[in-house]
Write a protein that holds these residues in place. Structure first.
Motif, short mmCIF file in Angstrom:
data_model
loop_
_atom_site.label_atom_id
_atom_site.label_comp_id
_atom_site.label_asym_id
_atom_site.label_seq_id
_atom_site.Cartn_x
_atom_site.Cartn_y
_atom_site.Cartn_z
N ILE A 96 5.12 -41.63 -2.72
CA ILE A 96 5.43 -40.64 -1.69
C ILE A 96 4.84 -39.30 -2.09
N PRO A 97 4.01 -38.70 -1.25
CA PRO A 97 3.54 -37.34 -1.54
C PRO A 97 4.73 -36.37 -1.51
N VAL A 98 4.91 -35.63 -2.60
CA VAL A 98 6.06 -34.76 -2.78
C VAL A 98 5.59 -33.39 -3.24
N ARG A 99 6.31 -32.36 -2.80
CA ARG A 99 6.09 -31.03 -3.38
C ARG A 99 7.44 -30.36 -3.54
N LEU A 100 7.54 -29.57 -4.59
CA LEU A 100 8.76 -28.83 -4.89
C LEU A 100 8.53 -27.35 -4.64
N ASP A 101 9.54 -26.69 -4.11
CA ASP A 101 9.50 -25.24 -3.93
C ASP A 101 10.91 -24.73 -4.19
N GLY A 102 11.15 -24.29 -5.42
CA GLY A 102 12.49 -23.86 -5.79
C GLY A 102 13.46 -25.03 -5.74
N ASP A 103 14.51 -24.87 -4.95
CA ASP A 103 15.51 -25.93 -4.79
C ASP A 103 15.24 -26.79 -3.56
N ARG A 104 14.03 -26.73 -3.07
CA ARG A 104 13.67 -27.56 -1.91
C ARG A 104 12.63 -28.60 -2.32
N LEU A 105 12.83 -29.77 -1.79
CA LEU A 105 11.94 -30.91 -2.05
C LEU A 105 11.37 -31.33 -0.70
N PHE A 106 10.05 -31.40 -0.61
CA PHE A 106 9.38 -31.78 0.63
C PHE A 106 8.70 -33.12 0.42
N LEU A 107 8.96 -34.07 1.31
CA LEU A 107 8.41 -35.42 1.18
C LEU A 107 7.61 -35.75 2.43
N ARG A 108 6.39 -36.27 2.23
CA ARG A 108 5.55 -36.68 3.36
C ARG A 108 6.02 -38.05 3.81
N ARG A 109 6.46 -38.13 5.07
CA ARG A 109 6.98 -39.37 5.61
C ARG A 109 5.86 -40.29 6.07
N PRO A 110 6.14 -41.58 6.24
CA PRO A 110 5.12 -42.53 6.70
C PRO A 110 4.52 -42.14 8.06
N ASN A 111 5.28 -41.41 8.88
CA ASN A 111 4.76 -41.00 10.19
C ASN A 111 3.94 -39.71 10.12
N GLY A 112 3.73 -39.18 8.90
CA GLY A 112 2.92 -37.97 8.71
C GLY A 112 3.74 -36.69 8.72
N ARG A 113 4.96 -36.74 9.19
CA ARG A 113 5.81 -35.55 9.19
C ARG A 113 6.34 -35.30 7.79
N GLU A 114 6.90 -34.12 7.60
CA GLU A 114 7.43 -33.77 6.29
C GLU A 114 8.95 -33.66 6.38
N LEU A 115 9.63 -34.29 5.44
CA LEU A 115 11.08 -34.19 5.35
C LEU A 115 11.41 -33.12 4.32
N GLN A 116 12.17 -32.12 4.73
CA GLN A 116 12.57 -31.06 3.82
C GLN A 116 14.01 -31.32 3.39
N THR A 117 14.22 -31.35 2.08
CA THR A 117 15.57 -31.56 1.57
C THR A 117 15.95 -30.44 0.63
N ASN A 118 17.23 -30.29 0.41
CA ASN A 118 17.74 -29.36 -0.58
C ASN A 118 18.13 -30.17 -1.80
N VAL A 119 17.56 -29.83 -2.95
CA VAL A 119 17.87 -30.55 -4.18
C VAL A 119 19.27 -30.17 -4.63
N PHE A 120 20.14 -31.15 -4.80
CA PHE A 120 21.48 -30.86 -5.29
C PHE A 120 21.76 -31.51 -6.63
N LYS A 121 20.79 -32.30 -7.14
CA LYS A 121 21.00 -32.93 -8.43
C LYS A 121 19.64 -33.20 -9.07
N ARG A 122 19.55 -32.87 -10.38
CA ARG A 122 18.34 -33.17 -11.17
C ARG A 122 18.80 -33.87 -12.45
N ILE A 123 18.12 -34.93 -12.80
CA ILE A 123 18.42 -35.64 -14.05
C ILE A 123 17.12 -35.81 -14.80
N GLY A 124 17.11 -35.33 -16.04
CA GLY A 124 15.93 -35.53 -16.88
C GLY A 124 15.19 -34.33 -17.25
#
Length: 133
Positions: A105-133
């Motif tokens: 999945i094409p992904v980009r991070l911007d601060g606490d936001r995670l953007f994922l390129r969906r199969p339909n070409g659109r981008e899903l914007q999420t708020n990161v609430f947990k990081r492990i590692g």
């Protein structure tokens, strides 16, 4: 004018299998199963494929939306596991199941936001609430 008689014999077929790029394979399968149930409950009356599909689609979407308030995704990016969620209204039609484990999945991070390129070409914007590692 002579008219050709219409063959009214029942057809041995399932309701319409409509495939759409806007739903995950799991969602399409759930809609297909519900449309088949509607077809069978109505006495297997031929000719209502689209009606059965649309009713099934509306029912499944309504049921799914009632259970999902914040769609979440979990992504492993270079050994760090991010869990992000977005408000349903801002998810632009995203439904869990669009990606399978192991999908690239094409992904980009911007601060606490995670953007994922969906199969339909659109981008899903999420708020990161947990990081492990």
């Amino acid at each position: 004018m002579d008219r050709k008689p219409i063959d009214r014999k029942p057809m041995d077929r399932k309701p319409m299998d409509r495939k759409s790029g806007k739903y995950s394979p799991q969602m399409q399968e759930a809609i297909r199963r519900r449309a088949t149930e509607l077809y069978q409950r109505s006495g297997a009356v031929v000719g209502h494929d689209v009606q059965n599909w649309c009713q099934a689609e509306a029912e499944i979407l309504r049921e799914t939306a009632a259970h999902i308030t914040h769609p979440a995704v979990v992504i492993n990016l270079e050994g760090v596991v991010y869990t992000g969620e977005s408000a349903l209204a801002a998810a632009d039609g995203y439904m869990p199941g669009e990606w399978k484990p192991g999908d690239r999945i094409p992904v980009r991070l911007d601060g606490d936001r995670l953007f994922l390129r969906r199969p339909n070409g659109r981008e899903l914007q999420t708020n990161v609430f947990k990081r492990i590692g």
